[in-house]
Design a protein around this motif. Structure first.
Motif, PDB file in Angstrom:
ATOM      1  N   LYS A 135       2.895  23.824  25.831  1.00 14.17           N
ATOM      2  CA  LYS A 135       1.692  23.694  24.904  1.00 14.17           C
ATOM      3  C   LYS A 135       2.475  23.007  23.646  1.00 14.17           C
ATOM      4  O   LYS A 135       3.282  23.416  22.852  1.00 14.17           O
ATOM      5  CB  LYS A 135       0.910  24.864  24.425  1.00 14.17           C
ATOM      6  CG  LYS A 135      -0.351  24.427  23.877  1.00 14.17           C
ATOM      7  CD  LYS A 135      -1.454  23.935  24.602  1.00 14.17           C
ATOM      8  CE  LYS A 135      -2.643  23.532  23.843  1.00 14.17           C
ATOM      9  NZ  LYS A 135      -3.723  22.682  24.639  1.00 14.17           N
TER      10      LYS A 135
ATOM     11  N   CYS B   5      -1.690  19.357  23.216  1.00 10.27           N
ATOM     12  CA  CYS B   5      -1.913  18.997  24.580  1.00 10.27           C
ATOM     13  C   CYS B   5      -0.821  19.826  25.447  1.00 10.27           C
ATOM     14  O   CYS B   5       0.090  20.351  24.848  1.00 10.27           O
ATOM     15  CB  CYS B   5      -1.854  17.658  24.818  1.00 10.27           C
ATOM     16  SG  CYS B   5      -0.257  16.802  24.883  1.00 10.27           S
ATOM     17  N   THR B   6      -1.081  20.196  26.640  1.00 15.46           N
ATOM     18  CA  THR B   6      -0.068  20.687  27.813  1.00 15.46           C
ATOM     19  C   THR B   6       0.659  19.554  28.210  1.00 15.46           C
ATOM     20  O   THR B   6      -0.009  18.663  28.814  1.00 15.46           O
ATOM     21  CB  THR B   6      -1.080  21.584  28.686  1.00 15.46           C
ATOM     22  OG1 THR B   6      -1.673  22.376  27.910  1.00 15.46           O
ATOM     23  CG2 THR B   6      -0.135  22.154  29.645  1.00 15.46           C
TER      24      THR B   6
END
Length: 89
Positions: free
Chosen positions: A13, A64-65
């Motif tokens: 993450k 964001c991942t």
């Protein structure tokens, strides 16, 4: 790059901030979302942070991942190339 010497566990993450020159790019949110889409990052987040006291800079919080190192490099490269970006931190 300095990232190559760090042991990163993917997926990870990622959280960062874009420091922008105020008023230069009215479509920051749209531009960042296009970067997320182009890189296949479906959970990308962008939130307006704040404007500096002098009004010259604005900050956007991102997250964001990311599934691998090449996507992370591509993300940084694309974000740093957006109009009005002073720094990605």
């Amino acid at each position: 790059s300095s990232l190559d010497n760090i042991e990163l566990k993917f997926p990870l993450k990622w959280y960062g901030s874009l420091l922008m020159t105020s008023g230069v790019n009215p479509s920051v949110e749209q531009d960042v979302n296009q970067v997320y889409q182009a890189l296949g990052l479906p959970d990308g987040v962008i939130e307006f942070g704040k404007v500096s006291s002098a009004g010259t800079y604005e900050t956007w919080r991102l997250g964001c991942t990311v599934n691998d190192i090449s996507t992370l490099h591509a993300l940084f490269h694309a974000l740093e190339g957006l109009p009005g970006v002073r720094m990605l931190i």
